[in-house]
Design a protein around this motif. Structure first.
Motif, short mmCIF file in Angstrom:
data_model
loop_
_atom_site.label_atom_id
_atom_site.label_comp_id
_atom_site.label_asym_id
_atom_site.label_seq_id
_atom_site.Cartn_x
_atom_site.Cartn_y
_atom_site.Cartn_z
N ARG A 251 0.79 -1.18 0.06
CA ARG A 251 0.33 -0.01 0.23
C ARG A 251 0.82 1.26 0.07
NH1 ARG A 251 -5.35 0.76 2.44
NH2 ARG A 251 -5.72 2.91 2.77
N VAL A 252 2.01 1.24 0.85
CA VAL A 252 2.68 2.32 0.78
C VAL A 252 3.55 2.58 -0.52
CG1 VAL A 252 5.17 3.20 1.87
CG2 VAL A 252 3.16 2.29 3.29
N ALA A 253 3.88 1.53 -1.16
CA ALA A 253 4.68 1.53 -2.60
C ALA A 253 3.43 2.20 -3.41
CB ALA A 253 5.29 0.16 -2.95
N ARG A 254 2.35 1.77 -3.57
CA ARG A 254 1.55 2.26 -4.36
C ARG A 254 1.17 3.64 -4.09
NH1 ARG A 254 -3.52 1.02 -4.22
NH2 ARG A 254 -3.73 -0.04 -2.63
N ARG A 255 1.03 4.21 -2.93
CA ARG A 255 0.72 5.54 -2.45
C ARG A 255 2.03 6.57 -3.06
NH1 ARG A 255 -1.60 8.00 1.73
NH2 ARG A 255 0.31 8.32 2.70
N ALA A 256 3.23 6.08 -2.68
CA ALA A 256 4.41 6.76 -3.28
C ALA A 256 4.58 6.89 -4.77
CB ALA A 256 5.67 5.93 -2.82
#
Length: 273
Positions: A251-256
């Motif tokens: 989720r963090v990687a997609r947000r970034a």
């Protein structure tokens, strides 16, 4: 997440085109990439699909001054602003491009053409139809700033390493080796991960997001573990444990990734404000 989503390429090179940093031909060539052809359906005033060059020019004339990316997942409408019809289609495609300055969005639909098959996968060509739909002009959902994304990614990279170690996942097997080799080759080739006009920090954040995404995707591979040169077989329960443990990291990687692609528009907003 190792490769840029098609919506990311369209937003990045569409923004470079709007800034006058590339020609229409250069932008479309970069957006299409290895696909056979891209068309846009549902353009205002058009009865059928039109070429990408014409569509981008027409949308600019209709008031679009920038492009943002959305990478939604079930329960996470990342980058979306509505209405529900657009959100539903974007969620089905797992990506979309949202216009800034005018209420238009584009959602890709992929078609495979050519004989192809398992014996000749290189003969399969992908054709993309972008559906032009109305969007709500509102702030995109859950998109962090570049600074926030960079800090989150640094923590996510440490967390991914700890999780994979705890789950006894080692970098072994042909799937892992091929993916890592592809990543190194792309990095050594000095590929342009965004497009002209993007700040260096956005490039850095996108590259780090792709590294984290690579770790996550490798951990999800069916044969990826400590079983020697060919990787270990992974049971259904083990795969479920990996997915659950790595969901926050993914989720963090997609947000970034979304923050990096949207950085061009965010900079323009700050300049106007």
């Amino acid at each position: 997440m190792l490769s840029e989503p098609r919506s990311g390429r369209l937003a990045a090179w569409g923004n470079a085109l709007l800034a006058g940093l590339v020609s229409p031909d250069e932008a479309v060539l970069a957006i299409v990439g290895d696909d056979a052809v891209h068309r846009v359906e549902g353009m205002p005033g058009e009865e059928g699909p039109v070429g990408l060059t014409l569509a981008l020019g027409r949308l600019r004339g209709l008031g679009v001054t920038g492009w943002r990316v959305a990478l939604p997942a079930p329960g996470h409408p990342l980058g979306l602003s509505g209405p529900p019809a657009f959100n539903a289609r974007a969620l089905e495609a797992e990506e979309a491009v949202v216009g800034y300055g005018a209420p238009f969005g584009l959602v890709p639909e992929l078609y495979e053409a050519g004989p192809g098959g398992a014996e000749h996968p290189e003969d399969v060509h992908v054709e993309v139809v972008w559906h032009c739909l109305p969007v709500r002009e509102a702030p995109p959902a859950d998109v962090p700033s570049l600074g926030e994304a960079e800090r989150e990614l640094a923590e996510a990279l440490r967390e991914a390493t700890l999780v994979l170690t705890r789950l006894d996942v080692a970098a072994s097997g042909p799937v892992a080796e091929a993916a890592l080799d592809a990543y190194r080759a792309r990095a050594e080739a000095g590929r342009e991960v965004l497009a002209p006009g993007y700040p260096p920090r956005a490039v850095r954040v996108l590259e780090l997001a792709q590294r984290v995404g690579l770790l996550v995707s490798l951990a999800h591979a069916p044969r990826y573990g400590t079983g020697g040169a060919h990787g270990g077989a992974v049971s259904a329960s083990e795969m479920a444990a990996r997915r659950e443990a790595l969901r926050p990291v993914e989720r963090v990687a997609r947000r970034a990734q979304v923050a990096a692609f949207n950085a061009w528009v965010e900079e323009r907003e700050r300049e106007r404000g």
